[in-house]
Design a protein around this motif. Structure first.
Motif, PDB file in Angstrom:
ATOM      1  N   GLY A   1       0.763  -1.238   0.000  1.00 60.49           N
ATOM      2  CA  GLY A   1       0.000   0.000   0.000  1.00 60.49           C
ATOM      3  C   GLY A   1       0.795   1.290   0.000  1.00 60.49           C
ATOM      4  O   GLY A   1       0.225   2.363   0.194  1.00 60.49           O
ATOM      5  N   VAL A   2       2.112   1.193  -0.237  1.00 64.08           N
ATOM      6  CA  VAL A   2       2.904   2.423  -0.278  1.00 64.08           C
ATOM      7  C   VAL A   2       2.418   3.296  -1.447  1.00 64.08           C
ATOM      8  O   VAL A   2       1.935   2.796  -2.455  1.00 64.08           O
ATOM      9  N   GLN A   3       2.511   4.603  -1.278  1.00 66.75           N
ATOM     10  CA  GLN A   3       2.137   5.560  -2.314  1.00 66.75           C
ATOM     11  C   GLN A   3       3.390   5.921  -3.097  1.00 66.75           C
ATOM     12  O   GLN A   3       4.461   6.106  -2.529  1.00 66.75           O
TER      13      GLN A   3
ATOM     14  N   ASP B   1      -1.443   8.381   6.452  1.00 67.08           N
ATOM     15  CA  ASP B   1      -1.273   7.160   7.240  1.00 67.08           C
ATOM     16  C   ASP B   1      -0.501   6.080   6.490  1.00 67.08           C
ATOM     17  O   ASP B   1      -0.250   5.017   7.044  1.00 67.08           O
ATOM     18  N   GLN B   2      -0.157   6.346   5.235  1.00 65.09           N
ATOM     19  CA  GLN B   2       0.571   5.371   4.417  1.00 65.09           C
ATOM     20  C   GLN B   2       1.942   5.927   4.026  1.00 65.09           C
ATOM     21  O   GLN B   2       2.081   7.118   3.770  1.00 65.09           O
TER      22      GLN B   2
ATOM     23  N   ASP C   1      -2.294  10.033   1.366  1.00 67.97           N
ATOM     24  CA  ASP C   1      -2.779   9.475   2.622  1.00 67.97           C
ATOM     25  C   ASP C   1      -1.658   9.564   3.662  1.00 67.97           C
ATOM     26  O   ASP C   1      -0.638   8.900   3.536  1.00 67.97           O
TER      27      ASP C   1
END
Length: 65
Positions: free
Chosen positions: A15-17, A54-55, A52
């Motif tokens: 889920g890393v951006q 949180d990511q 995000d």
């Protein structure tokens, strides 16, 4: 810290951006799938507001890959 593709793939699966910081014209030519473009000259609180918080984020420059 350099991240090679196998590790990047693992991070993306978690889920890393992914943010590419090259100018929009160069981003349009070629970028990694799923990457968003925020040109380095415009990287600030306003342009990163859509990320995000949180990511984790991996920032890259295609020239450096």
């Amino acid at each position: 810290m350099p991240i090679h593709y196998p590790k990047l793939r693992q991070l993306l699966d978690q889920g890393v951006q992914l943010v590419e910081v090259l100018p929009a014209e160069e981003y349009a030519e070629m970028h990694l799938p799923g990457a968003v473009n925020i040109p380095l000259k415009h990287l600030d609180e306003a342009t990163t507001a859509g990320l995000d918080r949180d990511q984790p984020v991996v920032v890259y420059c295609w020239d450096g890959l």
